[in-house]
Scaffold this motif. Structure first.
Motif, short mmCIF file in Angstrom:
data_model
loop_
_atom_site.label_atom_id
_atom_site.label_comp_id
_atom_site.label_asym_id
_atom_site.label_seq_id
_atom_site.Cartn_x
_atom_site.Cartn_y
_atom_site.Cartn_z
N ALA A 17 0.83 -1.21 0.00
CA ALA A 17 0.00 0.00 0.00
C ALA A 17 0.86 1.25 0.00
N ALA A 18 1.97 1.23 0.76
CA ALA A 18 2.87 2.38 0.78
C ALA A 18 3.58 2.54 -0.57
N LEU A 19 3.96 1.44 -1.18
CA LEU A 19 4.63 1.52 -2.49
C LEU A 19 3.71 2.09 -3.56
N GLN A 20 2.42 1.76 -3.48
CA GLN A 20 1.46 2.24 -4.48
C GLN A 20 1.28 3.75 -4.40
N MET A 21 1.61 4.36 -3.27
CA MET A 21 1.41 5.79 -3.09
C MET A 21 2.66 6.61 -3.36
N LEU A 22 3.78 5.96 -3.70
CA LEU A 22 5.02 6.69 -3.94
C LEU A 22 4.95 7.46 -5.25
N PRO A 23 5.54 8.67 -5.30
CA PRO A 23 5.54 9.45 -6.55
C PRO A 23 6.43 8.80 -7.61
N LYS A 24 5.96 8.76 -8.85
CA LYS A 24 6.69 8.11 -9.92
C LYS A 24 7.84 8.96 -10.45
N ASP A 25 7.75 10.29 -10.24
CA ASP A 25 8.78 11.15 -10.83
C ASP A 25 10.15 10.90 -10.23
N CYS A 26 10.21 10.49 -8.95
CA CYS A 26 11.50 10.20 -8.31
C CYS A 26 12.21 9.06 -9.03
N TYR A 27 11.46 8.02 -9.37
CA TYR A 27 12.06 6.86 -10.04
C TYR A 27 12.41 7.18 -11.49
N GLU A 28 11.60 8.01 -12.12
CA GLU A 28 11.93 8.40 -13.49
C GLU A 28 13.21 9.22 -13.53
N ALA A 29 13.38 10.11 -12.55
CA ALA A 29 14.61 10.91 -12.50
C ALA A 29 15.82 10.02 -12.20
N ALA A 30 15.65 9.05 -11.29
CA ALA A 30 16.75 8.14 -10.97
C ALA A 30 17.14 7.29 -12.18
N GLU A 31 16.13 6.87 -12.96
CA GLU A 31 16.40 6.07 -14.14
C GLU A 31 17.13 6.88 -15.20
N VAL A 32 16.74 8.14 -15.35
CA VAL A 32 17.42 9.01 -16.30
C VAL A 32 18.87 9.24 -15.89
N ASP A 33 19.11 9.40 -14.59
CA ASP A 33 20.46 9.64 -14.09
C ASP A 33 21.30 8.37 -14.05
N GLY A 34 20.69 7.21 -14.32
CA GLY A 34 21.45 5.96 -14.35
C GLY A 34 21.82 5.44 -12.97
N ILE A 35 21.04 5.75 -11.94
CA ILE A 35 21.33 5.28 -10.59
C ILE A 35 20.92 3.82 -10.46
N HIS A 36 21.74 3.03 -9.80
CA HIS A 36 21.48 1.60 -9.66
C HIS A 36 20.20 1.37 -8.85
N PRO A 37 19.36 0.40 -9.25
CA PRO A 37 18.09 0.17 -8.54
C PRO A 37 18.27 -0.15 -7.06
N VAL A 38 19.35 -0.83 -6.69
CA VAL A 38 19.57 -1.14 -5.26
C VAL A 38 19.78 0.14 -4.47
N ARG A 39 20.54 1.06 -5.03
CA ARG A 39 20.76 2.33 -4.35
C ARG A 39 19.48 3.15 -4.28
N VAL A 40 18.68 3.08 -5.34
CA VAL A 40 17.39 3.78 -5.33
C VAL A 40 16.49 3.24 -4.22
N PHE A 41 16.53 1.92 -4.03
CA PHE A 41 15.70 1.33 -2.98
C PHE A 41 16.10 1.85 -1.60
N PHE A 42 17.39 1.83 -1.29
CA PHE A 42 17.84 2.22 0.05
C PHE A 42 17.81 3.73 0.26
N LYS A 43 17.94 4.51 -0.80
CA LYS A 43 17.98 5.97 -0.65
C LYS A 43 16.63 6.64 -0.86
N VAL A 44 15.74 5.98 -1.62
CA VAL A 44 14.45 6.61 -1.94
C VAL A 44 13.28 5.79 -1.41
N THR A 45 13.20 4.54 -1.86
CA THR A 45 12.02 3.73 -1.53
C THR A 45 11.91 3.44 -0.05
#
Length: 325
Positions: free
Chosen positions: A210-238
């Protein structure tokens, strides 16, 4: 030209009439809230408050199950008393302290595993794949099964004579002879933890999803554009964003784990290797018919759970405040 504006009044200040109306509306809302809450509070006081008060009272008496009306006040003797060169009472009983350790160990390990597995399951269910709705429904099945039913089901599967778990492990060559999972003190606690994790991980996964469904998508889109590793995105954002939901899941699961009774009692009965505080209190109350002594154990259980909850909420609130700064 004389200005008609009152320079002494601060900008944005409300008039006395407006402040009065705001205060009146606030008082009306408070009265309405108490009016709606009053029936629930009365029922709660009768259903939970009165038995709790009677438990406190009996803990200071020598009441027995056959004669609660003739109970005599004995002070703190059920808790701790020194007599004839020896300490007596719940706090002097090594079996009680063993049950405290078992409960704490069970709570910490099971809740930790449930949070880890729950987050993993939530991340999987949050991904887009064919049949996701069916998988989500299937994951909730263990949580929907009553605890007594699931515990008895696992007791049959873990049986050392006809259990399917031993059959599968021997067929795979992992073990050479059947293991008494619920009778051997070396395995019984881990067997209980495994059953509890299987049963309640879906609850944590549901809140995390339920918490994941409410997260803003723009954060992940920006991380994907910047080429940040998904594991780092999880620990730093998610993970920081879903932490409040995980805190709610942990506090509910921690309360359940500290007062655990059914799953342990069904699998291992009164075994001292897995005895929880609730099972200890039940044994004193029902089997030994010592209401006073059992009430003292129940009171200590209540105080331990209350202190653990207050400490967790205090530490969690401070952590969130520090994270916000």
């Amino acid at each position: 030209m004389t200005s008609t504006v009152n320079d002494s009044a601060p900008t944005g200040a409300r008039s006395p009439a407006r402040q009065y109306r705001s205060t009146k509306v606030r008082r009306q809302r408070v009265r309405a809230a108490w009016t709606f809450l009053a029936p629930m509070l009365v029922v709660l006081a009768l259903v939970a408050g009165w038995p709790l008060v009677r438990t406190f009272y009996f803990s200071f008496t020598d009441a027995s199950l056959s004669d609660t009306a003739g109970a005599v006040f004995i002070g703190l003797e059920n808790y701790l008393v020194y007599d004839s060169g020896q300490w007596y009472g719940v706090l002097a009983d090594p079996v009680w302290w063993g049950s405290v350790w078992n409960t704490a160990y069970f709570a910490v390990v099971s809740v930790s595993l449930e949070v880890v597995f729950g987050v993993i399951v939530a991340l999987i269910l949050n991904a887009e794949f064919k049949g996701r709705t069916l998988v989500r429904a299937a994951v909730l099945i263990p949580w929907a099964i009553p605890t007594i039913v699931s515990a008895q089901m696992w007791a049959w599967m873990l049986n050392d004579q006809f259990g399917i778990i031993n059959e599968l492990l021997m067929a795979l060559g992992i073990i050479s002879s059947p293991i008494a999972w619920t009778a051997d003190a070396s395995y019984s606690m881990w067997a209980v933890i495994m059953v509890d994790v299987w049963k309640t991980t879906p609850f944590v996964a549901l809140l995390a999803l339920a918490a994941l469904q409410m997260l803003p998508k723009d954060c992940y889109e920006a991380a994907e554009v910047d080429g940040i590793h998904p594991v780092r995105v999880f620990f730093k954002v998610t993970l920081p964003l879903i932490t409040p939901a995980l805190m709610v899941a942990v506090i509910f699961r921690l309360l359940d784990a500290l007062r655990v009774f059914d799953v342990i009692y069904v699998l291992t009965s009164n075994s001292t290797s897995t005895m929880s505080m609730s099972i200890y209190a039940r044994q004193q109350l029902v089997e030994f018919q010592d209401v006073g002594y059992g009430s003292a154990a129940s009171t200590l259980l209540f105080l331990i759970i209350a202190l653990a909850t207050i400490a967790y909420l205090y530490l969690g609130r401070n952590r969130l405040q520090l994270g916000g700064e």
